[in-house]
Design an enzyme around this catalytic site. Structure first.
Site, PDB file in Angstrom:
ATOM      1  N   GLU A   1     -14.427  17.215  31.770  1.00 42.68           N
ATOM      2  CA  GLU A   1     -15.888  17.104  31.659  1.00 42.68           C
ATOM      3  C   GLU A   1     -16.507  17.185  33.042  1.00 42.68           C
ATOM      4  OE1 GLU A   1     -17.594  13.826  29.545  1.00 42.68           O
ATOM      5  OE2 GLU A   1     -16.100  13.888  27.929  1.00 42.68           O
TER       6      GLU A   1
ATOM      7  N   GLU B  82     -11.765   9.041  28.198  1.00 41.66           N
ATOM      8  CA  GLU B  82     -12.369   8.110  29.159  1.00 41.66           C
ATOM      9  C   GLU B  82     -12.008   6.645  28.922  1.00 41.66           C
ATOM     10  OE1 GLU B  82     -16.571   8.912  29.551  1.00 41.66           O
ATOM     11  OE2 GLU B  82     -16.163  10.672  30.780  1.00 41.66           O
TER      12      GLU B  82
END
Length: 476
Positions: A292, A188
């Site tokens: 995710e 991320e």
């Protein structure tokens, strides 16, 4: 056994047969997170505080036993029994390198990572190695373990160089392990300028390939794995590479705009959010991996009689997301496998020593909303609203949106700084003081709370995952 590799839009085995990876992330283990294991703030803060309270030797003992118990053969056997075949392994760079002794490898960092990779292989489970935390913090959130909301990783070349060095070490260590599906070099990223991320990916790709020409790479998009709009033609430079999105839906969280009833409009919104994240890949015929996703769940100690109805709603969100993924034959990794009861497939029983010790503290954390993830700030919103109002009043509207907007709204930014960083910091010592005077045997028992035999199963979630894993296996 041969390596998995990326071929066009698919992950394939040595014979070119498609392999769809279905699994979960082992969050909260080698990269601890506050909402997963119940502490305030960041991992580096609680490790320092615990060492101060019980001494370095006992602190190291506790955290080592925690890592040992968190995932064992029993966990892998259960995971495999659900029809799942891949675990994403997030880890913190600090296991392999100290900030005060950079570029000096800590061999003990491999102890538990090797152990879990081998356990998974024994049960026929692939693993993806995920560097979840980088020096300076590669994103603006707590899980980059930097204690701030500024991603300093992008501001300092030396931070970036250290992670290049680390991936060279990891690539040399794991290059011959065919049960590793691939490497996820940076979780991320949030690069406000976009271009620094691409340049760093070029460098880490070359560094890994120098030592390991075999393993696939899984590269996250910018801004929490949601934005590939500035990647240009970078894919031409990266072979055997898949591109990772993180596809969380607002309907899976307490701040959902409306109850989720699986209406046509709501399903269309799910689909559009997902499709937008993968536009760049689809335009170029590239492989997509959903690294995710997943709702959070109500807990009876907080949501009371509404718990079951809330969770059934969250399961509907998950089912509809998986239906979308199945149609695209997408590989996915739900967040997450194990925690203390908010999101995991299994969660620590409230009767264990850890949960008993921290019962009142966890209730305080929930009331004060000091964790950002899935927070319900209704009990303290009135405290922070005047600050939000002041900023709206005194700052010109065109200056109120700061990166990573629109992912962070103005109120989110105030919450991150005031609740999740500032107030959390004041509670770190209180968390550590719970361990004062504990013997080695007591510390072991507290850590063992996270062992599989001391966990409960979230059966509704696991049934949804098993049902969908079998559908994919059947080619539905």
């Amino acid at each position: 056994m041969a390596y998995l590799k990326v071929s066009g839009t698919k992950i394939v085995d040595k014979d070119g047969n498609e392999v769809i990876l279905r699994g979960a992330g082992l969050g909260g283990w080698m990269n601890m997170e506050n909402f997963i294991t119940g502490y305030p703030g960041c991992e580096f803060q609680i490790r320092a505080a615990l060492a101060d309270v019980v001494g370095q030797e006992k602190s190291e003992f506790f955290f080592d036993k925690f890592l040992e118990y968190f995932f064992t053969d029993a966990d892998a056997a259960f995971f495999k029994s659900l029809g799942l075949n891949c675990i994403r392994l997030p880890f913190n760079y600090r296991h392999f390198e100290d900030d005060m002794n950079p570029r000096v490898l800590k061999p003990e960092g491999f102890k538990h990572l090797d152990r879990v990779i081998d356990i998974c292989a024994k049960h026929g489970i692939y693993t993806v190695l995920d560097l979840h935390t980088a020096p300076g913090g590669q994103n603006t959130d707590w899980h980059s373990d930097a204690g701030t909301h500024i991603a300093k990783f992008w501001e300092h070349k030396d931070f970036q160089d250290r992670v290049i060095w680390l991936w060279e070490e990891l690539a040399q260590h794991y290059r011959d392990n065919t049960w590793i599906a691939g490497y996820n070099p940076l979780n991320e990223p949030t690069d406000p300028y976009q271009t620094r991320l691409i340049a760093w990916y070029d460098r880490v790709y070359a560094a890994i390939r120098k030592h390991d020409p075999h393993h696939a790479l899984f590269l996250d998009g910018n801004t929490f794995a949601s934005d590939f709009s500035h990647f240009g033609d970078a894919e031409k430079r990266w072979e055997n590479t898949a591109y990772a999105i993180h596809d969380y839906s607002v309907f899976g969280f307490p701040a959902a705009p409306e109850p989720y009833v699986s209406s046509e409009a709501q399903r269309r919104r799910l689909r559009r959010s997902y499709e937008k994240k993968r536009e760049w890949m689809d335009a170029r015929g590239l492989c997509v991996w959903n690294g995710e996703f997943g709702p959070v769940y109500a807990r009876r100690e907080y949501e009371g009689d509404l718990t079951d109805s809330i969770n059934e709603e969250r399961y509907r969100v998950l089912k509809d997301q998986l239906e979308i993924y199945n149609k695209d034959r997408l590989s996915w990794s739900i967040w997450l496998y194990k925690d203390i009861g908010f999101q995991g497939m299994v969660h620590v029983s409230r009767d264990t020593p850890y949960m008993t010790l921290f019962r009142d503290f966890l209730a305080k954390k929930h009331r004060l909303a000091i964790d950002a993830w899935g927070a319900d700030d209704s009990a303290v919103r009135h405290v922070y609203q005047p600050l939000i109002d002041l900023i709206k009043q005194e700052v010109k509207p065109e200056h109120q949106e700061l990166y990573p907007a629109p992912v962070w709204k103005l109120s989110d930014r105030v919450g991150r700084l005031a609740r999740n960083i500032l107030v959390s910091e004041f509670l770190v010592r209180e968390w550590a003081e719970h361990f004062r005077g504990k013997s080695t045997e007591e510390l072991d028992a507290i850590a063992k709370s996270f062992a599989f035999e001391n966990c409960l199963h979230r059966d509704g979630l696991n049934k949804v995952l098993t049902d969908n894993a079998s559908l994919v296996a059947q080619g539905a």
